[in-house]
Design a protein around this motif. Structure first.
Motif, short mmCIF file in Angstrom:
data_model
loop_
_atom_site.label_atom_id
_atom_site.label_comp_id
_atom_site.label_asym_id
_atom_site.label_seq_id
_atom_site.Cartn_x
_atom_site.Cartn_y
_atom_site.Cartn_z
N THR A 67 48.26 -68.08 -49.53
CA THR A 67 47.77 -69.24 -48.79
C THR A 67 46.25 -69.35 -48.86
O THR A 67 45.70 -70.43 -49.01
N ALA A 68 45.59 -68.21 -48.78
CA ALA A 68 44.12 -68.18 -48.78
C ALA A 68 43.52 -68.30 -50.18
O ALA A 68 42.30 -68.41 -50.32
N GLY A 69 44.37 -68.26 -51.21
CA GLY A 69 43.85 -68.34 -52.58
C GLY A 69 43.27 -67.03 -53.08
O GLY A 69 42.52 -67.01 -54.05
N ARG A 70 43.61 -65.92 -52.43
CA ARG A 70 43.09 -64.61 -52.83
C ARG A 70 44.15 -63.74 -53.49
O ARG A 70 43.90 -62.58 -53.81
N TYR A 71 45.34 -64.28 -53.68
CA TYR A 71 46.43 -63.49 -54.25
C TYR A 71 46.08 -63.08 -55.67
O TYR A 71 45.60 -63.87 -56.46
N GLY A 72 46.32 -61.80 -55.97
CA GLY A 72 46.07 -61.30 -57.32
C GLY A 72 44.71 -60.67 -57.51
O GLY A 72 44.40 -60.20 -58.59
N ASN A 73 43.89 -60.66 -56.46
CA ASN A 73 42.59 -60.00 -56.52
C ASN A 73 42.70 -58.63 -55.86
O ASN A 73 43.25 -58.51 -54.76
N CYS A 74 42.16 -57.62 -56.52
CA CYS A 74 42.14 -56.29 -55.94
C CYS A 74 41.26 -56.32 -54.69
O CYS A 74 40.14 -56.83 -54.73
N GLU A 75 41.78 -55.80 -53.59
CA GLU A 75 41.02 -55.81 -52.34
C GLU A 75 39.88 -54.80 -52.33
O GLU A 75 39.01 -54.86 -51.47
N ALA A 80 40.99 -58.81 -61.22
CA ALA A 80 42.32 -59.40 -61.26
C ALA A 80 43.38 -58.31 -61.40
O ALA A 80 43.22 -57.38 -62.20
N ILE A 81 44.43 -58.42 -60.63
CA ILE A 81 45.57 -57.53 -60.77
C ILE A 81 46.46 -58.15 -61.83
O ILE A 81 46.80 -59.33 -61.74
N PRO A 82 46.83 -57.41 -62.87
CA PRO A 82 47.66 -57.98 -63.93
C PRO A 82 48.96 -58.56 -63.39
O PRO A 82 49.59 -58.00 -62.49
N ARG A 83 49.34 -59.71 -63.95
CA ARG A 83 50.57 -60.39 -63.51
C ARG A 83 51.78 -59.46 -63.62
O ARG A 83 52.67 -59.48 -62.76
N GLU A 84 51.80 -58.62 -64.64
CA GLU A 84 52.92 -57.70 -64.82
C GLU A 84 53.08 -56.79 -63.61
O GLU A 84 54.18 -56.51 -63.17
N ARG A 85 51.96 -56.32 -63.06
CA ARG A 85 52.01 -55.46 -61.87
C ARG A 85 52.53 -56.26 -60.68
O ARG A 85 53.35 -55.78 -59.90
N VAL A 96 45.63 -50.93 -60.44
CA VAL A 96 46.13 -49.56 -60.59
C VAL A 96 45.03 -48.51 -60.37
O VAL A 96 45.24 -47.56 -59.62
N PRO A 97 43.84 -48.65 -61.00
CA PRO A 97 42.81 -47.62 -60.76
C PRO A 97 42.42 -47.48 -59.28
O PRO A 97 42.28 -46.37 -58.78
N CYS A 98 42.31 -48.61 -58.59
CA CYS A 98 41.95 -48.54 -57.17
C CYS A 98 43.10 -48.01 -56.33
O CYS A 98 42.87 -47.31 -55.34
#
Length: 104
Positions: A67-75, A80-85, A96-98
């Motif tokens: 909803t916030a438009g932050r989906y897929g970003n590492c916190e 970017a978090i890969p779509r596959e993950r 993954v590294p984080c």
């Protein structure tokens, strides 16, 4: 990277799937918290209740990020978090590294 980078149809389907899973887990939690009166099931029930609550928390967090438009970003690092993950673990908050650093 914002949610705009991901395919809009995929995000819409993901949101629907997460919403369905949220509703299913909510119903499960309601069933689990109903008093069965059987003290031998208390420990098992407590573990299942905790798991259902954790699942609800993860799903609602993913829905909030969508909803916030932050989906897929590492916190942690913001990459970017890969779509596959995300396809495997839709509530992933970290790349993954984080995530590996988080688990240490």
């Amino acid at each position: 990277m914002s949610t705009g980078t991901y395919d809009k149809q995929w995000l819409t389907e993901l949101e629907a799937t997460l919403t369905e899973e949220f509703e299913a887990q909510s119903a499960r939690l309601t069933q689990l918290t109903a008093d069965t009166g059987d003290p031998t099931e208390a420990h098992t029930n407590a573990a299942m209740i905790a798991a259902a609550r954790q699942s609800l928390e993860q799903i609602s967090g993913a829905l909030r990020r969508l909803t916030a438009g932050r989906y897929g970003n590492c916190e942690r690092c913001g990459t970017a978090i890969p779509r596959e993950r995300l396809e495997i673990l839709p509530h992933a908050r970290f790349c993954v590294p984080c995530q590996e650093k988080q688990n240490r």
